[in-house]
Scaffold this motif. Structure first.
Motif, mmCIF file in Angstrom:
data_model
loop_
_atom_site.group_PDB
_atom_site.id
_atom_site.type_symbol
_atom_site.label_atom_id
_atom_site.label_comp_id
_atom_site.label_asym_id
_atom_site.label_seq_id
_atom_site.Cartn_x
_atom_site.Cartn_y
_atom_site.Cartn_z
ATOM 1 N N LEU A 224 -27.347 1.054 6.018
ATOM 2 C CA LEU A 224 -26.703 2.357 5.852
ATOM 3 C C LEU A 224 -27.371 3.418 6.732
ATOM 4 O O LEU A 224 -26.689 4.246 7.354
ATOM 5 N N ASP A 225 -28.680 3.373 6.837
ATOM 6 C CA ASP A 225 -29.394 4.325 7.688
ATOM 7 C C ASP A 225 -28.940 4.187 9.143
ATOM 8 O O ASP A 225 -28.693 5.192 9.818
ATOM 9 N N ARG B 74 -38.324 4.616 -0.586
ATOM 10 C CA ARG B 74 -38.695 5.979 -0.187
ATOM 11 C C ARG B 74 -37.647 6.457 0.810
ATOM 12 O O ARG B 74 -37.467 5.830 1.857
ATOM 13 N N LEU B 75 -36.980 7.558 0.513
ATOM 14 C CA LEU B 75 -35.968 8.070 1.438
ATOM 15 C C LEU B 75 -36.579 8.480 2.771
ATOM 16 O O LEU B 75 -35.895 8.444 3.807
ATOM 17 N N GLU B 76 -37.856 8.859 2.774
ATOM 18 C CA GLU B 76 -38.518 9.241 4.016
ATOM 19 C C GLU B 76 -38.511 8.097 5.037
ATOM 20 O O GLU B 76 -38.617 8.333 6.242
ATOM 21 N N ASP B 77 -38.406 6.862 4.569
ATOM 22 C CA ASP B 77 -38.363 5.706 5.466
ATOM 23 C C ASP B 77 -37.001 5.556 6.135
ATOM 24 O O ASP B 77 -36.856 4.730 7.051
ATOM 25 N N LEU C 152 -30.264 8.271 6.221
ATOM 26 C CA LEU C 152 -29.824 8.122 4.833
ATOM 27 C C LEU C 152 -30.273 9.330 4.005
ATOM 28 O O LEU C 152 -29.493 9.861 3.205
ATOM 29 N N LYS C 153 -31.484 9.772 4.218
ATOM 30 C CA LYS C 153 -32.011 10.933 3.486
ATOM 31 C C LYS C 153 -31.167 12.175 3.775
ATOM 32 O O LYS C 153 -30.783 12.901 2.859
ATOM 33 N N ARG C 154 -30.878 12.417 5.046
ATOM 34 C CA ARG C 154 -30.057 13.571 5.427
ATOM 35 C C ARG C 154 -28.678 13.489 4.769
ATOM 36 O O ARG C 154 -28.194 14.450 4.191
#
Length: 181
Positions: free
Chosen positions: A94-95, A128-131, A135-137
């Motif tokens: 997904l990222d 961890r979304l930071e990885d 995806l985090k954005r």
């Protein structure tokens, strides 16, 4: 528990239509409203592919992650490790898809609506979304949408997610067989 709706005012003007399963519900609503399902053949195809990816991969695999990490009466290291790693792999898919895109298929769609709730408990899934910067954005963007905020507020009024799962609820969710009614 199975998601289901009844449309008492179907577009064809006929009798009410009952629809079950989240993917089918989202497809039905996108078709009925002519929104969030893609604007042309290629857009609809992309939305449908990513909706099916969520239905066949993201949802079931993250569901297994939740089960073995949170609910299984016996902690099985192999199962926990397997589904935490599979969750990580799917987050990576997904990222990469979100690289250069605001949403999964470019425009906000039912594919985003289906995938978003599965990412919410990322910490409980061992992630961890930071990885996963894309995806985090994407996750933070959808979380900030007024419709998302309103939907989650409505959900809180219907279901208390902070209450621990009862043994009776576990029997209903995890102990049914074909003979159960």
């Amino acid at each position: 528990m199975m998601p289901a709706i009844v449309d008492h005012a179907p577009a064809d003007g006929g009798d009410p239509i009952a629809i079950f399963e989240s993917g089918a519900i989202l497809l039905y609503l996108a078709e009925k409203t002519v929104r969030f399902g893609g604007d042309d053949l290629r857009g609809r195809t992309a939305v449908n592919q990513w909706l099916m990816w969520q239905m066949g991969g993201l949802g079931p695999m993250l569901g297994q992650n939740h089960h073995f990490n949170r609910y299984a009466p016996e902690k099985i290291p192999y199962a926990i490790d397997r589904y935490v790693k599979e969750t990580n792999r799917l987050y990576g898919v997904l990222d990469r898809r979100l690289d250069g895109r605001d949403f999964i298929t470019g425009d906000y769609s039912i594919a985003d609506m289906a995938a978003y709730p599965w990412i919410g408990p990322y910490e409980a899934q061992g992630q961890r979304l930071e990885d996963f910067p894309n995806l985090k954005r994407w996750f933070e963007s959808i979380a900030a949408r007024p419709a998302t905020i309103a939907a989650y507020e409505k959900g809180k009024a219907v279901h208390d997610t902070s209450a621990p799962m009862t043994e009776e609820a576990k029997k209903t969710l995890f102990g049914q067989t074909a003979a159960a009614r």
